[in-house]
Write a protein that holds these residues in place. Sequence first.
Motif, short mmCIF file in Angstrom:
data_model
loop_
_atom_site.label_atom_id
_atom_site.label_comp_id
_atom_site.label_asym_id
_atom_site.label_seq_id
_atom_site.Cartn_x
_atom_site.Cartn_y
_atom_site.Cartn_z
N HIS A 140 1.17 -1.05 -0.16
CA HIS A 140 -0.32 0.29 0.17
C HIS A 140 1.01 1.04 0.11
CE1 HIS A 140 -3.40 2.46 1.09
NE2 HIS A 140 -2.70 2.77 2.00
N ARG A 198 0.70 4.03 -3.02
CA ARG A 198 1.15 5.89 -2.60
C ARG A 198 2.61 6.34 -3.15
NH1 ARG A 198 -3.14 7.76 -1.79
NH2 ARG A 198 -2.93 9.50 -0.39
N GLN A 235 -10.07 3.35 -1.20
CA GLN A 235 -9.06 1.99 -2.38
C GLN A 235 -9.69 3.15 -3.87
OE1 GLN A 235 -10.31 -0.66 -0.32
NE2 GLN A 235 -8.09 -1.35 0.09
N LEU A 292 -6.09 3.24 4.39
CA LEU A 292 -4.94 2.22 4.42
C LEU A 292 -5.88 1.63 5.89
CD1 LEU A 292 -3.33 -0.37 4.61
CD2 LEU A 292 -1.96 0.95 6.06
#
Length: 125
Positions: free
Chosen positions: A8, A12, A85, A71
């Motif tokens: 994740h 990003r 998301q 997250l």
Amino acid sequence: MKHPVDVHVGKRVRHRRWMVGMTQQQLGEKVGIKFQQIQKYETGMNRISASRLWDIARALGVPVSFFFEGLEEGEAAAPAQTAAQTRGDLLADKEALELVRSYYAIPEEQRRRLFDLARVLSDAA
């Protein structure tokens, strides 16, 4: 094995780098590492240390917390589809990314007018 949090955070990093129009090479130079290491970070193959994440955040002009947005706690066990998301998926769309890059290339005063116009048009729709 890749940890979902590392993946994740890496995504990003990649999205922000794309948004500002920076190459892996350029980001690597700004933080003092080779572009191959940036590749490994972006795929989640390598974890990013706290100090390195701090350097990357400064180079990309965002707070460290930016990399953790979207997250959710427990996401590693059972990821749920969240609005954040969905936004992340939008940033993966090349057309949306190009639109964001173009938007930020416009001088601030004109960009503000364009934003106001877009808001009026979306309210009218």
